[in-house]
Design an enzyme around this catalytic site. Structure first.
Site, PDB file in Angstrom:
ATOM      1  N   THR A   1       0.932  -0.928  -0.342  1.00 11.53           N
ATOM      2  CA  THR A   1      -0.001  -0.034  -0.153  1.00 11.53           C
ATOM      3  C   THR A   1       0.994   1.215  -0.225  1.00 11.53           C
ATOM      4  OG1 THR A   1      -1.472   1.650   1.896  1.00 11.53           O
ATOM      5  CG2 THR A   1      -0.685   0.286   2.602  1.00 11.53           C
TER       6      THR A   1
ATOM      7  N   ASP B   1      -0.262   3.869   1.086  1.00 13.36           N
ATOM      8  CA  ASP B   1      -0.167   4.725   1.741  1.00 13.36           C
ATOM      9  C   ASP B   1       0.259   4.444   3.268  1.00 13.36           C
ATOM     10  OD1 ASP B   1      -2.530   6.659   0.228  1.00 13.36           O
ATOM     11  OD2 ASP B   1      -3.737   5.174   0.763  1.00 13.36           O
TER      12      ASP B   1
ATOM     13  N   ILE C   1       2.485  10.048  -8.928  1.00 11.80           N
ATOM     14  CA  ILE C   1       2.991   9.728  -7.130  1.00 11.80           C
ATOM     15  C   ILE C   1       3.401   7.818  -7.977  1.00 11.80           C
ATOM     16  CG2 ILE C   1       3.221   9.058  -5.044  1.00 11.80           C
ATOM     17  CD1 ILE C   1       1.944  12.114  -4.763  1.00 11.80           C
TER      18      ILE C   1
END
Length: 590
Positions: free
Chosen positions: A293, A295, A449
């Site tokens: 992930t 994040d 990104i």
């Protein structure tokens, strides 16, 4: 480890099979010749391995041994012993992972091919001992050292449960893109091929549904040689499509006996389901998860791969926003970064940049009007500096915007564009109350990104993840995921990394450092302020239901004082009455 050994030697420590609440979890004594990197002793010793077939934890105490559920992960920076689930018992908890011998007893073992590998001939200290564990809590007290969860240390073993010529491995990538996916694929292939002599490796195309709806591609070191220099995944990916029965049927029909699954928490839950079905059919198949992930919201592990690359790339957008803002009067550069439920990218990018004036994340609700609100702070900064930079995570402020809440194929909430919403709100506020115009530039680098190749740090990290996974599979472990805990790679039960998402602990020093750097308001009363505003704006809406599952609030039961927030996406779509703010947002998009 010393603490666990001391407990084993204590006259008060009496292992008893009847003390298990789960009858499937049994003691598996094995007399092994262990060459630990710490001890280096070749003397046989009795190693008690604790099987956790149903994903439970074994709690050691001086008087008895209890079975407890895996403790809930607390955010980074929590003091040891305060994690929810520790119950204040000063005893180590060993959270082991399943092994093929749990349901296939009597499997033969073979000497590891690494013994004859030139890269590993300089010393046997490369092999990890059967008793090596890694503590979850690195900071302890003198009164209770070694408390809290412990995980089995990852690394190569002297004995393996697969012959190299019998291995047929497959790799699949699922979910969204992330820097480093190709690096993990490359290193799994090269590690199996060069270290263990495995030459039958295939890639599953298009995510989980590729097991039964797409073709496979052969993989070898030559094919994957340069893929780490590219973004994305050479195998393709998708959301959803998980059908456990069809997937395991495909695994069984193809003769696959090692499955490497790269994906986020939803993907890892699918991997756990695949393991359970494999175990039910008593197949000799190792199922390995590699958590992914961008994040950084995977629980337990230090960080997720791709995160460093994401923070580094976010600097480009922030630098551009700062340049635009400082070049004009009343200039504002607004950057929206990834972070559906966790604001780690926004927080670390803000700390790294030092040009950001305010950072908004999902864990900290904010409000616009009144004392301590966003409008007041923007006025103050523009008055002092003439320009400012705002960084907002994509999941921040969702409770302020009305509209439908839908889910994607992975069960994630489809978010409203908080960047556009804040942009329009600020422009409207200044035009109405200040009779001035703002020179606001909105930058959304989200897909830039996540689609780039990983940087040097993430490339090294992905290599370690991949090799930890294949070492575990060859050693017969299954139904586990890999990742670093306190800098040491471990085999971690999948249930531990999927039970709760890792979120920014706003009671921790890292968030305090950000507040000190930006001097932004803490928005302490945001919940009450927003409820009052919505109550006046939407008198017919049940505010309790509106904020349920969306809002961030203080959890009084959490002893570490951290901020609790939503555990996942809502179960189904909800509709709310449209307000004037929603109308303004719609007009902005048009």
């Amino acid at each position: 480890m010393a603490c666990i050994n001391a407990l084993r030697q204590s006259p008060h420590y009496m292992p008893s099979e009847t003390s298990f609440q789960n009858r499937e979890a049994v003691l598996r004594p094995e007399r092994l010749s262990s060459l630990s990197s710490y001890g280096g002793s070749s003397q046989p010793r009795l190693c008690i391995t604790y099987s956790r077939i149903s994903q439970r934890s074994v709690l050691f105490s001086k008087r008895n041994r209890l079975t407890v559920s895996a403790s809930t992960h607390a955010s980074i920076g929590v003091h040891p012993g305060t994690e929810p689930g520790s119950h204040g018992l000063n005893a180590p908890v060993f959270e082991d992972v399943p092994h093929l011998t749990d349901y296939l007893p009597g499997l033969p073992t073979y000497p590891s091919p690494l013994i004859d590998n030139p890269a590993y001939t300089t010393g046997r200290h490369y092999f990890v001992g059967t008793e090596d564990v890694v503590a979850r809590n690195v900071v302890t007290t003198l009164e209770s050292p070694g408390v809290g969860p412990h995980f089995r240390r990852a690394g190569p073993r002297e004995k393996v449960y697969f012959k190299s010529e019998d291995v047929k491995a497959c790799i699949v990538t699922c979910g969204g893109l992330c820097p480093g996916l190709n690096t993990v694929i490359r290193e799994i292939v090269c590690g199996l091929w060069n270290q263990y002599g495995v030459q039958d490796i295939i890639g599953i195309e298009g995510g989980y549904r590729g097991f039964y709806a797409r073709n496979t591609v052969p993989l070898n070191p030559k094919i994957v040689n340069d893929i780490h220099k590219r973004g994305g995944t050479v195998l393709g990916t998708s959301r959803g499509g998980h059908d456990t029965t069809k997937i395991v049927n495909s695994i069984q029909d193809r003769g696959i006996n090692q499955v490497y699954i790269i994906g986020g928490d939803g993907t890892q839950k699918g991997a756990a389901a695949i393991y359970e079905e494999v175990r039910k059919r008593k197949l000799k198949v190792s199922v390995v998860g590699v958590p992914k992930t961008i994040d950084n919201d995977i629980a337990v592990i230090d960080r997720s791969f791709g995160f460093d690359t994401a923070v580094e790339e976010a600097q480009r957008a922030i630098n551009a926003a700062h340049t635009e803002a400082e070049s004009v009067h009343n200039g504002i550069g607004l950057v929206k970064l990834m972070g559906r439920y966790s604001g780690y990218i926004a927080m670390y990018a803000t700390l790294a940049s030092r040009d950001v004036d305010i950072c908004l994340i999902p864990e900290v609700p904010f409000y616009l009007e009144g004392q301590g609100g966003l409008y007041e702070f923007v006025e103050k900064r523009l008055r002092e500096n003439g320009h400012m930079v705002i960084v907002v995570a994509e999941g921040a402020g969702q409770e302020l915007m009305e509209g439908s809440v839908a889910l994607d194929a992975s069960g994630n909430r489809l978010l409203n564009d908080i960047g556009l919403w804040i942009s329009q709100k600020l422009k409207d506020y200044y035009s109405k109350t200040k009779e001035q115009s703002l020179n606001l530039k909105y930058i959304d680098p989200t897909y830039m990104i996540r689609a780039i190749p990983s940087n040097a740090a993430d490339n090294v990290y992905c290599t370690l993840l991949a090799q930890s996974g294949l070492h575990g599979a060859m050693a017969g472990y299954t139904g586990f995921t890999v990742g670093p805990v306190n800098g040491r790679h471990c085999f971690i039960p999948i249930s531990r990394v999927t039970e709760k998402q890792n979120r920014v602990n706003v009671a921790d020093r890292m968030w305090a450092r950000l507040l000190s750097s930006t001097q932004q308001p803490a928005f302490i009363d945001a919940e009450e302020v927003n409820k009052k505003e919505l109550k006046a704006e939407l008198p017919g809406v049940d505010l309790k239901k509106h904020f349920a599952g969306m809002y961030t609030g203080t959890d009084s039961k959490n002893t570490n004082g951290s901020i609790a927030s939503m555990d996942g996406a809502p179960a189904k779509a909800k509709e709310y009455p449209k307000s004037s703010s929603n109308t303004e947002k719609s007009e902005t998009k048009q």
